[in-house]
Design a protein around this motif. Structure first.
Motif, PDB file in Angstrom:
ATOM      1  N   GLY A  62       2.640  -8.801  -5.451  1.00  0.00           N
ATOM      2  CA  GLY A  62       3.006  -7.403  -5.622  1.00  0.00           C
ATOM      3  C   GLY A  62       1.950  -6.491  -5.014  1.00  0.00           C
ATOM      4  N   ILE A  63       2.161  -5.189  -5.198  1.00  0.00           N
ATOM      5  CA  ILE A  63       1.234  -4.198  -4.649  1.00  0.00           C
ATOM      6  C   ILE A  63       0.170  -3.833  -5.685  1.00  0.00           C
ATOM      7  N   PRO A  65      -2.497  -0.338  -6.515  1.00  0.00           N
ATOM      8  CA  PRO A  65      -2.157  -0.416  -7.932  1.00  0.00           C
ATOM      9  C   PRO A  65      -0.666  -0.748  -8.117  1.00  0.00           C
ATOM     10  N   PRO A  66      -0.336  -1.399  -9.239  1.00  0.00           N
ATOM     11  CA  PRO A  66       1.042  -1.857  -9.449  1.00  0.00           C
ATOM     12  C   PRO A  66       1.949  -0.703  -9.883  1.00  0.00           C
TER      13      PRO A  66
ATOM     14  N   GLU B 187       1.864   5.145  -6.810  1.00  0.00           N
ATOM     15  CA  GLU B 187       2.230   4.244  -7.908  1.00  0.00           C
ATOM     16  C   GLU B 187       3.009   4.980  -9.001  1.00  0.00           C
ATOM     17  N   ASP B 208       8.304  -5.960  -9.204  1.00  0.00           N
ATOM     18  CA  ASP B 208       7.753  -5.225  -8.061  1.00  0.00           C
ATOM     19  C   ASP B 208       8.753  -5.341  -6.922  1.00  0.00           C
ATOM     20  N   PHE B 210       8.489  -4.967  -3.784  1.00  0.00           N
ATOM     21  CA  PHE B 210       8.073  -5.492  -2.482  1.00  0.00           C
ATOM     22  C   PHE B 210       8.286  -7.005  -2.353  1.00  0.00           C
ATOM     23  N   PRO B 211       7.877  -7.820  -3.315  1.00  0.00           N
ATOM     24  CA  PRO B 211       8.284  -9.228  -3.219  1.00  0.00           C
ATOM     25  C   PRO B 211       9.791  -9.418  -3.380  1.00  0.00           C
ATOM     26  N   VAL B 283       2.589  -5.621   2.551  1.00  0.00           N
ATOM     27  CA  VAL B 283       2.846  -5.070   1.211  1.00  0.00           C
ATOM     28  C   VAL B 283       3.195  -6.209   0.266  1.00  0.00           C
ATOM     29  N   ALA B 284       3.811  -7.229   0.799  1.00  0.00           N
ATOM     30  CA  ALA B 284       4.100  -8.473   0.072  1.00  0.00           C
ATOM     31  C   ALA B 284       4.338  -9.512   1.159  1.00  0.00           C
TER      32      ALA B 284
END
Ligand SMILES: [Zn+2]
Lengths: 133, 470
Positions: A62-63, A65-66, B187, B208, B210-211, B283-284
């Motif tokens: 994941g990125i 900060p989340p 974020e 998330d 992105f994944p 990003v992922a």
């Protein structure tokens, strides 16, 4: 007070259990649990416990900060697409993995691998993660 | 194929698609078998419009940032919405009091802090006393609005409906100020946006985008089709170049610099070296920053009506021939991340309703918050052959002047993404292409049939089929 399905799920996780629902009409397993069968839409379900054993089909990260501040201390974390042996799919944090591009490439080339639950306590909430198993 | 009823649900079932999807019934792979299915044909009879519905006018602001972009800086959301509505109404050759209803969409209430847009915008749009509603289908909002407006028109309840989508993803009201805005961190924007995503289980457990929507799809694509990771990266680089070229030809795009020019400005003579540099991180893994969405502020609007009256000064109506909408919660795919069942559903429903086949499509937009997902959706649509989408991108075939033109406005990365307004920007571009009004990025031969696909978080797959007059 009525029983909360969501609370019962998290209470189960806190005790190391993966609780889902099994459909009385079609036998389908719904995980995480809701009020309707994910296969046929029936409301006639009973609670069931899943083994937790599964296969990690895809692994990335994941990125940071989340998106969710609950995970500020964990991010960036491994994140995977997992198929549980009951036939349901879960996307979850994967612990104990190197998430550098080189390591992720090796993992991708090696293909799916077995995983077992690794239930984390994240800011007071039990979170279903997986690790190599 | 068997026609006898089954009992996969409680009631007797004739739904072959259910079994085709599960592999219970033999059939050739792909969409066409679903369109040919017995159940689909029976459904099709009852899912035609009773009366035709047309897009009479379209409007769209520049996509950008309300704090920085010259055309937008200093505006409030009310003025942004009015800007899009004014253009759409002028395009339709009418005024705000000519519509019967106003449907306004907005997703991220934290940045608009404005529910009840039907009344809050009435004095800005000039639509006092008309019917109205505030609605949301996340990034499919404006096109779902078009389907609801068309239903109002086709039923005879309304003659004309104004659909508006507005969004700020970049800023929020500054304290209690009625006009000043302040920027928000990325974020925080994702935290609010992810309120569209499964709040019981997914978000609290580390979801998330992105994944989920990028990396697994990219890895699945490589594994399924035997595409190397190097070819994946090259293909996505070329796809980005194409989208950025389109953005550079579009004065309403948030990014109007080609990828090559940006690379030069950053000190790279070779854009591929820029692509693989630290300025374009994963990003992922293996998905890079320049293969994903560029969040923006913006508004779009359309006027939907019967299209059977001659209006002086109006642009040519474009028929909304059919639509398909299908919804599911996470996870959006099973073993194969390149196939979302909701896409198969929404394309199939839309084609059946419109009476078209994939081979009829001249122009396609698929939701491209994630460039690899947009390729998978384009392959699911039948516009691109399975496993060939990235190769088509490398050959330049997805450009406005290619033989499979897609997303000529620049798509989510180059045009930008203002959640509730974006689907309307996709439809705006398709309508302009059909009419031959797309300026420098006009397709050499204006399309007759255009298909617009969007994914609204999380997840509503929405497909519109548009057709021009001849
Ligand atoms: Zn069931």
């Amino acid at each position: 007070m009525a029983d909360s399905t969501v609370k019962k799920y998290y209470d189960g996780l806190a005790q190391g259990k993966l609780l889902g629902k099994k459909c009385n009409k079609c036998g389908g397993v719904t995980f995480p649990p809701t009020t309707a069968c994910n296969e046929c839409g029936s409301y006639e379900q009973d609670w069931t416990e899943l083994s937790g054993r599964g296969r990690l089909l895809f692994l990335s990260h994941g990125i940071a900060p989340p998106p969710n501040p609950r995970f500020n201390d964990l991010a960036p974390y491994g994140y995977g697409h997992v198929k549980l042996e009951e036939g349901v799919y879960v996307q979850a944090i994967i612990t104990g993995v190197d998430i550098s591009p080189d390591a992720l490439r090796k993992h991708f080339e090696a293909g799916p691998s077995p995983v077992i639950p690794d239930i984390l306590d994240v800011e007071g909430l039990p979170v279903l993660a997986f690790k190599a198993g | 194929m068997a026609k006898s009823p089954c009992t996969h649900g409680q009631a007797p079932c004739f739904d072959q698609n259910y079994h085709l999807d599960r592999g219970d019934v033999e059939g050739s792979a792909g969409l066409t078998r679903r369109v040919r299915g017995v159940a689909q044909k029976e459904n099709a009879v009852s899912k035609r419009w009773k009366e035709p519905a047309h897009i009479l006018g379209v409007g769209c602001t520049r996509f950008g940032n309300l704090l920085e972009t010259p055309e937008l800086a200093g505006l409030g959301l009310q003025e942004l919405a009015a800007m899009a509505a004014k253009e759409a109404l002028a395009d339709a050759g009418m005024g705000p009091q000519d519509v019967d209803a106003v449907f306004v969409g907005n997703v991220t209430m934290q940045t608009s802090q404005m529910p009840a847009t039907y009344s809050q915008l009435a004095n800005w749009l000039g639509t006092r006393f008309k019917a109205g509603v505030h609605f949301d289908a996340a990034c499919s909002t404006t096109n779902v609005g078009a389907t609801m407006a068309a239903m109002g028109v086709a039923s005879g309840a309304y003659d004309r409906v104004l659909v508006v989508g507005l969004e700020s993803t970049q800023s929020q009201p500054d304290g209690l100020s009625p006009y000043a805005r302040t920027t928000i961190p990325t974020e925080e924007m994702w935290l609010w946006t992810d309120q569209c995503v499964n709040k019981a289980y997914s978000v609290p457990q580390g979801y998330d985008i992105f994944p989920t929507y990028n990396a697994f799809v990219a890895q699945g694509y490589c594994r399924k089709y035997g595409v190397s990771l190097e070819d994946l990266d090259r293909g996505l680089f070329e796809l980005c170049r194409t989208r950025r070229l389109h953005g550079a030809m579009n004065p309403k795009a948030i990014r109007q610099q080609t990828l090559e020019d940006e690379a030069k400005a950053m000190g790279f003579d070779d854009p591929w070296a820029f692509w693989t540099s630290r300025y374009n991180p994963h990003v992922a893994w293996p998905s890079r920053l320049y293969s994903v969405v560029t969040p923006a502020d913006g508004a779009s609007a359309m006027v939907i009506g019967r299209g059977d009256e001659a209006v002086a000064g109006a642009s040519a109506p474009v028929e909304l021939k059919g639509f398909g909408v299908s919804v599911m919660d996470l996870p959006w795919y099973d073993d194969d991340p390149t196939v979302m069942p909701i896409d198969k559903e929404s394309f199939s429903k839309a084609y059946t309703m419109a009476g078209i086949q994939p081979g009829d499509i001249d122009y396609l937009h698929t939701h491209d918050c994630s460039h690899i997902m947009s390729i998978c959706s384009a392959e699911a649509s039948g516009f691109l052959p399975e496993g060939q989408g990235l190769a088509y991108a490398r050959e330049g075939r997805l450009r406005f002047d290619g033989d499979r033109p897609m997303s000529t406005h620049g798509g989510r990365h180059a045009f930008g993404h203002a959640w509730a307004a974006s689907a309307g920007s996709d439809t705006y571009e398709a309508v302009k292409q059909i009419r031959g009004q797309a300026g420098p990025r006009q397709m050499p031969k204006a399309p007759k049939t255009a298909v617009i696909h969007t994914h609204g978080y999380a997840m509503i797959s929405t497909v519109l089929v548009l057709q021009g007059g001849n």
